[in-house]
Design an enzyme around this catalytic site. Structure first.
Site, PDB file in Angstrom:
ATOM      1  N   ASP A   1       0.847  -1.197   0.000  1.00 56.24           N
ATOM      2  CA  ASP A   1       0.000   0.000   0.000  1.00 56.24           C
ATOM      3  C   ASP A   1       0.884   1.249   0.000  1.00 56.24           C
ATOM      4  O   ASP A   1       1.718   1.420   0.884  1.00 56.24           O
ATOM      5  CB  ASP A   1      -0.899   0.010   1.237  1.00 56.24           C
ATOM      6  CG  ASP A   1      -1.858   1.188   1.193  1.00 56.24           C
ATOM      7  OD1 ASP A   1      -2.882   1.073   0.501  1.00 56.24           O
ATOM      8  OD2 ASP A   1      -1.564   2.230   1.808  1.00 56.24           O
TER       9      ASP A   1
ATOM     10  N   TYR B   1       3.300   9.842   1.162  1.00 54.61           N
ATOM     11  CA  TYR B   1       4.220   9.222   2.118  1.00 54.61           C
ATOM     12  C   TYR B   1       5.687   9.550   1.788  1.00 54.61           C
ATOM     13  O   TYR B   1       6.584   9.228   2.563  1.00 54.61           O
ATOM     14  CB  TYR B   1       4.022   7.692   2.175  1.00 54.61           C
ATOM     15  CG  TYR B   1       2.586   7.255   2.454  1.00 54.61           C
ATOM     16  CD1 TYR B   1       1.681   8.127   3.069  1.00 54.61           C
ATOM     17  CD2 TYR B   1       2.141   5.986   2.105  1.00 54.61           C
ATOM     18  CE1 TYR B   1       0.363   7.737   3.315  1.00 54.61           C
ATOM     19  CE2 TYR B   1       0.834   5.587   2.353  1.00 54.61           C
ATOM     20  CZ  TYR B   1      -0.052   6.470   2.948  1.00 54.61           C
ATOM     21  OH  TYR B   1      -1.339   6.079   3.187  1.00 54.61           O
TER      22      TYR B   1
ATOM     23  N   LYS C   1      -2.540   6.414  -4.195  1.00 57.66           N
ATOM     24  CA  LYS C   1      -3.632   7.344  -3.876  1.00 57.66           C
ATOM     25  C   LYS C   1      -3.419   8.716  -4.525  1.00 57.66           C
ATOM     26  O   LYS C   1      -2.281   9.128  -4.747  1.00 57.66           O
ATOM     27  CB  LYS C   1      -3.746   7.498  -2.346  1.00 57.66           C
ATOM     28  CG  LYS C   1      -3.757   6.143  -1.641  1.00 57.66           C
ATOM     29  CD  LYS C   1      -3.985   6.211  -0.160  1.00 57.66           C
ATOM     30  CE  LYS C   1      -3.815   4.827   0.456  1.00 57.66           C
ATOM     31  NZ  LYS C   1      -2.442   4.537   0.879  1.00 57.66           N
TER      32      LYS C   1
ATOM     33  N   HIS D   1      -7.426   9.984  -1.784  1.00 53.43           N
ATOM     34  CA  HIS D   1      -6.838   9.814  -0.441  1.00 53.43           C
ATOM     35  C   HIS D   1      -7.734  10.355   0.683  1.00 53.43           C
ATOM     36  O   HIS D   1      -7.840   9.759   1.749  1.00 53.43           O
ATOM     37  CB  HIS D   1      -5.464  10.497  -0.414  1.00 53.43           C
ATOM     38  CG  HIS D   1      -4.520   9.933   0.601  1.00 53.43           C
ATOM     39  ND1 HIS D   1      -3.164   9.837   0.406  1.00 53.43           N
ATOM     40  CD2 HIS D   1      -4.737   9.426   1.837  1.00 53.43           C
ATOM     41  CE1 HIS D   1      -2.597   9.299   1.473  1.00 53.43           C
ATOM     42  NE2 HIS D   1      -3.533   9.046   2.357  1.00 53.43           N
TER      43      HIS D   1
END
Ligand code: A2P
Length: 317
Positions: free
Chosen positions: A43, A48, A77, A110
Site C-alpha cells: 500500500d 508518504y 492514492k 486519499h
C-alpha cells in the site's frame, strides 16, 4: 493467503504492507524483505514521500526473479491538491514512474478534502478549497477514465463516510470498489461495514495497530494505546500470539484488507504470520465489546479554524 475478490475476478491479498511513515532509507529494505517473506500487496501513496524508493525495491525484486508484477497488488492514492480533473492522470503517471510500473491495481482518492494545487499540507486557510467548489463528483470521472485507459484496474476512496459513499454511488459510472479507512478494535465502524458489504465495496483497515509512530502533532495526551490494551494482550496470549498478530487477525476475520506498517524485519515476519491465526466466534464477540469509536487519525489537521472542513463535516457524524 486469503484474498478479497473484485467483480472482474481480480483478487487482492487480504494482508498487505503499509508504507506510511516508512522513511526513505528504511522502506527499500522493508519492501524487499516483505516480498521475500511472501507479502504480495503493498500500500503506497505519494504523500508518504517514499514511492521512488519503493519503486527501486520493486524493480530489483522483479529483476532478481523474487516476484513478478502480475503476482503483486499495488495500491496508491490521489493527493488532495490534485482533485482537479486535468491533474488526475498526470499525478497517477508520476506515481507509476516512481514505482517503476505500468499500471496500478488500485487507485484511491486519499481524502474527501481538497487543497490548492501543489499544496502538500495546509499552512493557512487559504490553502483549502471547499468540497462544494471542487466536488468529488467532478474528480470521479477522471478516476474512471484511468480505468478506461488501463492505467489502473480498480478505483476507490479513502477516509470516506457512509454519507459521502452514498453520494458518490449516485453519480458514479464505475462504482468505487474500496474505502480505505481507519479500523481497529477501538474504532470498529459497524455501520460502515454493513453499508459496504451491501454495496459491494471492500474495506481496507489502516492504522490496524494504532499507528503508534504517528508524528506527535497527530497525538493527544493520554490516548489509549491499542497494543497495550490488557484485554487484547489476554486474548493474544490465549492464542500464543502477539497483540499485533491478534489485531491483524481480527481485521482479516472481519473480511477487511489490512495493511500493518513495519520497517523491522522481525515484525514484518510476525505480522505476515498473523494470517495463520484462527479466532473463534467467542473471540470476535469479546473483541466487539472493545469499540470506543476512537480515531487516532482524527482529521484535525483539515479542521483548523476558518477551514471549510470541520471534524463534523469530514466524518459526517
Ligand atoms: P516498526 O515499523 O518499527 O515495526 P500501524 O500499522 O497501525 O500504522 O502501526 C505502525 C506502528 O506499529 C509502527 O510504529 C511499527 O513500528 C509498529 N509495529 C509494526 N508491527 C509491529 C508488531 N508486530 N509489534 C509491535 N509493533 C509493531
Amino acid at each position: 493467503m486469503k484474498t478479497l475478490q473484485f467483480a472482474n475476478g481480480d483478487q487482492m491479498p487480504i494482508l498487505g504492507l503499509g508504507t506510511w511513515k516508512s522513511e526513505p532509507g528504511d522502506v527499500y529494505q522493508a519492501v524487499k524483505e516483505a516480498l521475500r517473506l511472501g507479502y504480495r500487496h503493498i500500500d503506497c501513496a505519494p504523500m508518504y514521500g517514499n514511492e521512488a524508493e519503493i519503486g527501486q525495491a520493486l524493480a530489483e525484486s522483479f529483476k532478481d526473479g523474487l516476484v513478478s508484477r502480475d503476482q503483486l497488488w499495488i495500491t496508491s492514492k490521489l493527493w488532495n491538491s490534485f482533485h482537479a480533473p486535468e491533474d488526475v492522470q498526470p499525478v497517477l503517471e508520476k506515481t507509476l514512474a516512481d514505482l517503476q510500473i505500468d499500471s496500478l491495481d488500485l487507485f484511491l482518492i486519499h481524502w474527501p478534502v481538497v487543497l490548492k494545487k501543489g499544496v502538500l499540507l495546509p499552512e493557512s486557510i487559504n490553502d483549502f478549497v471547499a468540497l462544494d467548489d471542487l466536488p468529488i463528483s467532478e474528480t470521479w470521472p477522471a478516476m474512471e477514465a484511468l480505468v478506461d485507459k488501463g492505467l489502473c484496474s480498480h478505483i476507490g476512496v479513502s477516509n470516506f463516510s457512509v454519507a459521502k459513499l452514498r453520494a458518490l454511488l449516485k453519480t458514479a459510472r464505475l462504482m468505487p470498489e474500496m474505502n480505505q479507512i481507519e479500523l481497529h478494535p477501538y474504532l470498529q465502524q459497524p455501520s460502515m461495514l454493513e453499508f459496504c458489504q451491501s454495496n459491494n465495496i471492500h474495506l481496507t483497515a489502516f492504522a490496524p495497530l494504532g499507528s503508534g509512530d504517528r508524528p506527535a502533532r497527530l497525538k493527544v495526551e493520554n490516548e489509549p494505546i491499542l497494543l497495550e490494551e490488557p484485554a487484547i494482550i489476554k486474548i493474544a496470549e490465549r492464542h500464543n500470539a502477539t497483540p499485533a498478530q491478534l489485531l491483524i487477525s481480527w481485521a482479516i476475520h472481519r473480511q477487511t484488507a489490512v495493511i500493518p506498517k513495519s520497517i523491522n524485519p522481525e515484525r514484518i515476519k510476525q505480522n505476515f504470520r498473523a494470517a495463520e491465526l484462527s479466532l473463534s466466534q467467542e473471540d470476535m464477540q469479546e473483541m466487539a465489546g472493545f469499540d470506543r469509536h476512537r480515531r487516532y487519525i482524527s482529521g484535525t489537521f483539515w479542521a483548523q479554524e476558518g477551514s471549510p472542513y470541520t471534524i463534523a463535516n469530514l466524518w459526517d457524524e
